[in-house]
Enzyme design. Structure first.
Site, PDB file in Angstrom:
ATOM      1  N   CYS A 270       0.828  -1.215   0.000  1.00 38.80           N
ATOM      2  CA  CYS A 270       0.000   0.000   0.000  1.00 38.80           C
ATOM      3  C   CYS A 270       0.857   1.258   0.000  1.00 38.80           C
ATOM      4  O   CYS A 270       0.707   2.122  -0.852  1.00 38.80           O
ATOM      5  CB  CYS A 270      -0.938   0.007   1.197  1.00 38.80           C
ATOM      6  SG  CYS A 270      -2.207  -1.243   1.032  1.00 38.80           S
ATOM      7  N   HIS A 271       1.724   1.393   0.970  1.00 35.06           N
ATOM      8  CA  HIS A 271       2.489   2.629   1.080  1.00 35.06           C
ATOM      9  C   HIS A 271       3.982   2.377   1.256  1.00 35.06           C
ATOM     10  O   HIS A 271       4.713   3.233   1.714  1.00 35.06           O
ATOM     11  CB  HIS A 271       1.932   3.492   2.214  1.00 35.06           C
ATOM     12  CG  HIS A 271       0.466   3.741   2.072  1.00 35.06           C
ATOM     13  ND1 HIS A 271      -0.475   3.070   2.805  1.00 35.06           N
ATOM     14  CD2 HIS A 271      -0.220   4.530   1.226  1.00 35.06           C
ATOM     15  CE1 HIS A 271      -1.685   3.453   2.426  1.00 35.06           C
ATOM     16  NE2 HIS A 271      -1.557   4.327   1.473  1.00 35.06           N
ATOM     17  N   GLY A 272       4.410   1.146   0.929  1.00 33.05           N
ATOM     18  CA  GLY A 272       5.837   0.876   0.813  1.00 33.05           C
ATOM     19  C   GLY A 272       6.618   0.700   2.099  1.00 33.05           C
ATOM     20  O   GLY A 272       7.834   0.932   2.104  1.00 33.05           O
TER      21      GLY A 272
ATOM     22  N   TYR B  80      -6.592  11.956  -0.276  1.00 31.12           N
ATOM     23  CA  TYR B  80      -5.651  10.841  -0.140  1.00 31.12           C
ATOM     24  C   TYR B  80      -4.215  11.323  -0.371  1.00 31.12           C
ATOM     25  O   TYR B  80      -3.288  10.917   0.334  1.00 31.12           O
ATOM     26  CB  TYR B  80      -6.032   9.764  -1.155  1.00 31.12           C
ATOM     27  CG  TYR B  80      -5.424   8.407  -0.926  1.00 31.12           C
ATOM     28  CD1 TYR B  80      -5.603   7.731   0.276  1.00 31.12           C
ATOM     29  CD2 TYR B  80      -4.686   7.783  -1.920  1.00 31.12           C
ATOM     30  CE1 TYR B  80      -5.065   6.474   0.465  1.00 31.12           C
ATOM     31  CE2 TYR B  80      -4.144   6.521  -1.740  1.00 31.12           C
ATOM     32  CZ  TYR B  80      -4.336   5.868  -0.545  1.00 31.12           C
ATOM     33  OH  TYR B  80      -3.798   4.620  -0.360  1.00 31.12           O
TER      34      TYR B  80
END
Lengths: 190, 422
Positions: free
Chosen positions: A154-156, B294
């Site tokens: 998702c965000h590494g 986001y």
């Protein structure tokens, strides 16, 4: 509430002076306080009904046979609806996990504090950032991360072979659930 | 004892109206109500939003009769709607696409308010209720997205509820409470369905307050100056009703293009894979209408910081009426502020692209700069420019402004200034 001035109504008795006004204010306050306490007490069952129910809480532990997990492999089991990683670490991976210095870590923790038996690493497989499931990034994988542990798509966030956060936005190491070895090859989680 | 003196001649209407003057109220608010005669088509988007809310509630009630909020059955019940239920495909695609078009209409509506200063005194309350409506819309949209119980549904629910875990101490108990368990599971889906059914009616209630507050001050207009007399206004019916209906037709044509020819264009293919709590899809992105938020979330390289920045980005809108220090509403008269406004629009679009792409390389830098400008616009530029910029002279009245081009009194619409159509 009590700061509102109440003009005397048509039904006010003669001689309704300041003394009665303060008594009325007291009654207003007392009524409001009792009402608020009642509403508050009634609100709790409503709110608490949304917390985990008894059957959800009852799914507290599982037993897993780990005899078939070879060194370098991991299995994923579900505990309380969450993925739990059970990884059979190789001697190299254990050595790598033990040799990391605290200053290299975002959430410093020695490897020994995260395992009961060095070859078995048992973790809650949920990224501490926003709850995704990190991909297993050990041997024979595409090595997305630099630390041979897990890589969150998702965000590494990248975790090492002890499941500790080494790079990326996650604030904490992967959680270690409560577990116990019932036999050498059976572990009870929860 | 005393009845309301209704002026309606029809005996039945008169009987009702004199006991409950709802017909008089509607007549007053939607027929006689005076509207500035110079409003442009951007003023139709509130009504378009209302139309879409009605469409969402209507299709949603029909879908709820076929849908099952259970983790074992939800995905299959949506496929049942698509394949077996009479016109189920139409109802579901209408509901899904109308959601996106509702957001599109409301974004135009919000930016129109920003451009023409519709949030300024005396319309602060209308604006505050509007921001509240937007928050309710976001909550409702998110809850609805979870219901099909595909992969994107499940992981959207996980990621968004986990935002609350960023708060120290109270975070984790809040998340457990939201889930009703230790992960997103059946209790979560069940309550999300209940709330997704409830919130649109809360939304409708706040819409009524939004319109009630609007009918106290009256509508703003492209010049941002008040109605000074009967020559400046027209009655709501037929002038605005017919204009709104024409706008409905055009907007619904665009909606139909998506509905009938590319109903999944704005969706995500992964949501046709049933939810799997053990596998996270490789690339998680929200629907397009949430992408700028986001991007702000990911721009801050800290979990709590990112969450706070995202909430702050929405909440700053509540205090906008007090941040803008300008005495002149419409940006038509404020070229410098207008330039910053269009930069702000571009900034929101750029943030959208940042949210859609992986947070790597140029996108990280772009989302940080974008976040900086987003907050800078509200917290620095608007307070400062309102004091510094000398606005161009305002026209004496709406009628003077629109009639000075030599147009006749009867053809008021044809004489609008080009800039008013911005």
């Amino acid at each position: 509430m009590s700061t509102i001035a109440h003009p005397s109504g048509a039904g006010t008795a003669p001689g309704d002076g300041g003394g009665d006004a303060s008594r009325r204010n007291f009654l207003y306050l007392a009524t409001t306080a009792v009402g608020a306490a009642g509403v508050g007490a009634l609100a709790w069952p409503f709110i608490d009904s949304m917390n985990p129910a008894a059957d959800t809480l009852a799914l507290a532990s599982i037993e897993v046979d780990i005899a078939s997990v070879k060194p370098g492999e991991q299995i994923v089991v579900t505990w309380q609806g969450k993925p739990v990683f059970i990884r059979h670490r190789t001697p190299d991976e254990i050595k790598a996990a033990e040799s990391v210095k605290p200053e290299e870590m975002k959430d410093p923790q020695p490897d020994s504090a995260r395992v009961q038996k060095p070859e078995w690493l048992i973790l809650i497989g949920i990224c501490t950032h926003l709850g995704c499931v990190p991909n297993f990034d050990g041997q024979n994988s595409s090595h997305l991360g630099q630390f041979n542990g897990w890589f969150c798509p998702c965000h590494g966030s990248q975790y090492d072979t002890s499941g500790r956060i080494r790079k990326g936005p996650a604030p904490k190491n992967l959680g270690v659930p409560k577990y116990a070895f019932l036999k050498d090859t059976v572990v009870k989680i929860g | 004892m005393a009845l309301y003196p209704s002026k309606f001649k029809n005996p039945l209407i008169n009987w009702i109206d004199s006991r409950l003057p709802i017909v008089t109220l509607m007549h007053h608010e939607y027929i006689e109500f005076q509207m500035p005669r110079n409003i442009n088509y951007l003023w139709a988007f509130g009504a378009i939003g209302m139309l879409l809310l009605m469409l969402m509630i209507g299709t949603g009630i029909m879908l709820a009769m076929q849908y099952t909020p259970n983790t074992g059955l939800a995905f299959a019940s949506v496929e049942h709607i698509m394949r077996d239920v009479n016109f189920g495909w139409l109802l579901r695609y209408m509901h899904a696409n109308a959601g996106a078009f509702f957001f599109l209409a409301i974004y135009v509506h919000i930016f129109r308010g920003l451009y023409y200063g519709s949030y300024q005194k005396p319309r602060e309350m209308i604006w505050i209720l509007g921001v509240l409506l937007y928050l309710l819309m976001m909550a409702t949209g998110f809850l609805g997205y979870v219901l099909p119980w595909g992969q994107m549904s499940f992981w959207a629910a996980t990621v968004i509820t986990n935002l609350f875990s960023a708060f120290p101490v109270v975070g984790d108990p809040i998340v457990t409470w939201l889930w009703g368990g230790f992960s997103v599971d059946n209790p979560t889906l069940n309550r999300f369905f209940a709330l997704h059914y409830l919130l649109p009616f809360v939304l409708l209630g706040v819409v009524i307050l939004h319109v009630a507050a609007l009918h106290i001050t009256g509508s703003n207009n492209p010049l941002g100056i008040d109605i000074k007399g009967p020559q400046d206004s027209v009655p709501f019916h037929p002038y605005v009703t017919i204009k709104d209906i024409f706008a409905f037709c055009v907007y619904l044509i665009l909606f139909s293009v998506f509905l009938f020819f590319m109903p999944n264009y704005m969706g995500h293919p992964d949501n046709y894979i049933p939810a799997n709590p053990l596998v996270t899809p490789a690339h998680i992105v929200p629907e397009w209408y949430f992408l700028p938020w986001y991007a702000i979330l990911r721009a801050i390289p800290d979990k709590l910081g990112g969450t706070l920045a995202m909430f702050a980005a929405v909440l700053v809108l509540f205090v906008l009426p007090w941040l803008d220090t300008s005495k002149v509403k419409s940006m038509v008269f404020k070229p410098l502020t207008r330039f910053c406004f269009w930069l702000f629009v571009a900034d929101c679009i750029i943030l959208g692209f940042c949210g859609a792409n992986n947070p790597e390389g140029i996108w990280v830098i772009a989302s940080r700069l974008g976040t900086l400008y987003y907050f800078g616009y509200f917290l620095v530029l608007l307070p400062l420019l309102g004091k510094i910029e000398q606005p161009k002279p305002l026209p004496a009245s709406i009628s003077e402004s629109i009639l000075k081009g030599g147009g006749s009194v009867h053809a008021h619409g044809a004489t609008a200034q080009p800039m008013e159509k911005a």
